[in-house]
Design an enzyme around this catalytic site. Structure first.
Site, mmCIF file in Angstrom:
data_model
loop_
_atom_site.group_PDB
_atom_site.id
_atom_site.type_symbol
_atom_site.label_atom_id
_atom_site.label_comp_id
_atom_site.label_asym_id
_atom_site.label_seq_id
_atom_site.Cartn_x
_atom_site.Cartn_y
_atom_site.Cartn_z
ATOM 1 N N CYS A 135 -6.938 7.564 1.027
ATOM 2 C CA CYS A 135 -5.637 7.216 1.616
ATOM 3 C C CYS A 135 -5.072 5.904 1.066
ATOM 4 O O CYS A 135 -3.864 5.688 1.134
ATOM 5 C CB CYS A 135 -5.762 7.066 3.119
ATOM 6 S SG CYS A 135 -6.529 8.434 3.969
HETATM 7 O O1 KQY Z 1 -3.701 9.624 3.428
HETATM 8 C C1 KQY Z 1 -4.110 9.386 4.519
HETATM 9 N N1 KQY Z 1 -4.896 10.265 5.123
HETATM 10 C C2 KQY Z 1 -3.551 8.173 5.176
HETATM 11 C C3 KQY Z 1 -4.005 7.719 6.471
HETATM 12 C C4 KQY Z 1 -2.933 6.846 7.066
HETATM 13 C C5 KQY Z 1 -3.310 6.252 8.358
HETATM 14 C C6 KQY Z 1 -2.206 5.419 8.914
HETATM 15 N N2 KQY Z 1 -2.648 4.481 9.875
#
Ligand code: KQY
Length: 378
Positions: free
Chosen positions: A365
């Protein structure tokens, strides 16, 4: 169209689509020119003024840098600190943002067979806008992809629908993997039908087949991103987060995903081989951790005791290394062995990323690859 006013550097926005122009999104396991990350600082998301998260982000950057160049965007307020804390060799660029999820706010770079690259800039609404999004405002985040594309000197397609990079995985051979929970959620694109979303994915990723899983990983605050649940590890092979505990809500989610993957064919008509990887934990936010997170109107509160969405599938595939989260001493080594078997040509580097997990995501992420241009065949 220009991204900056007179005197600024120009970002060309193209009116066509990647598919129409012969572009496709490469798989993460294809070659990269480098990786982008963003520097965390919000005290309502990252505990203790984001200092422990900054150390974890720096460790992730160091691990990726052993395999490819890393660029980190940091706000004006944090620019000097980021330069001081990041390993030397990391390029730091001043960039404003609302938070630090490069996978979701960065561009998706697409390539063609003539060695050209362009970027897709997806509208971003903080994982659900005013209908369940994680914070308000998100205007700076929405501008991140365009700014990265300017630095990379790549032309842009501005997609006509909301999407985050964590909501898609591709095999590089025409197949996209995603979830219904996320992409069909009314808080992303309420006016689009499933068929229209699929058509959008075809146009902007250059794929010909979309494989829909149902729900994303249990309690994923993004609303079901694929990148916590499953990913391609090579064409025809998918890695799926797994639990053998029937009482765990993740059990039914992973079983359903397995059934769908087993029934699916990819864009080339192949059946998929599914590899399972046991999830860490379950892991929960501790009292001590929650006590150090600021509360702020407009941001989802992060509370003691809440279960964290922890998954070993949320790793980054670099040119020569796979960088994986270390989250649970009882499970990390086995997860590392699975990744080593699935990526035999790469080193597997584990990084302690509980601090990233507390912010609601993990290594995949917070990273965004810039694919290398594919040399034209002569
Ligand atoms: O790409 C992802 N799974 C991002 C997670 C974002 C979390 C926001 N607090």
């Amino acid at each position: 169209m220009l991204a900056c006013g007179p005197g600024g550097s120009h970002l060309r926005t193209l009116r066509s689509t990647p598919a129409r122009d012969g572009f496709r999104m490469p798989a993460e396991y294809e070659r990269h020119d480098g990786c982008w990350m963003l520097w965390p600082e919000r005290p309502d998301i990252w505990r203790a003024g984001a200092k422990p998260a900054q150390a974890a982000f720096a460790a992730v950057a160091a691990a990726i840098q052993s395999s490819e160049p890393v660029t980190v965007g940091a706000s004006a307020a944090q620019y000097e600190n980021a330069c001081a804390r990041l390993p030397s060799g990391v390029r730091v660029v001043e960039l404003s943002m609302n938070d630090a999820w490069a996978r979701d706010t960065g561009p998706t770079v697409v390539v063609d067979a003539n060695g050209r690259r362009r970027g897709v800039d997806w509208p971003f609404n903080a994982w659900g806008g005013l209908g369940g999004g994680l914070y308000f405002p998100w205007d700076l985040d929405d501008a991140v992809a365009g700014k990265i594309l300017q630095v990379e000197r790549l032309d842009r397609y501005r997609a006509p629908f909301v999407l985050e990079g964590g909501a898609i995985h591709v095999d590089g051979q025409g197949t996209c993997l995603t979830t219904e929970e996320c992409l069909l959620n009314a808080n992303r694109n309420p006016r689009l039908s499933r068929a229209e979303v699929e058509q959008g994915l075809r146009e902007y990723l250059g794929v010909s087949k979309v494989i829909w899983l149902g729900q994303g990983a249990y309690l994923d605050e993004t609303g079901g991103h694929i990148d916590e649940l499953a990913c391609f590890v090579k064409p025809g092979h998918v890695l799926l987060t797994w639990t053998e505990d029937r009482r765990d809500p993740q059990y039914a989610i992973s079983r359903d995903a397995l059934a769908r993957l087993t029934a699916a064919r990819d864009a080339r008509g192949r059946r998929l081989t599914v590899h399972k990887i046991l999830q860490p934990g379950p892991l929960n936010m501790t009292e001590e951790e929650a006590a150090l997170i600021d509360l702020r109107r407009g941001s989802r509160p992060r509370l003691a005791g809440e279960r964290l969405c922890a998954s070993y599938v949320n790793f980054y595939v670099g040119n020569r290394a796979v960088v994986m989260p270390r989250l649970d001493p009882r499970r990390d080594a086995a997860a590392g062995r699975i990744l080593k078997r699935l990526f035999p040509g790469r080193r597997v580097i584990g990084v302690d990323t509980r601090e990233v997990l507390l912010g609601g995501g993990n290594i995949h992420c917070i990273t965004q690859q810039i694919p290398r241009a594919v040399a034209p065949r002569r």
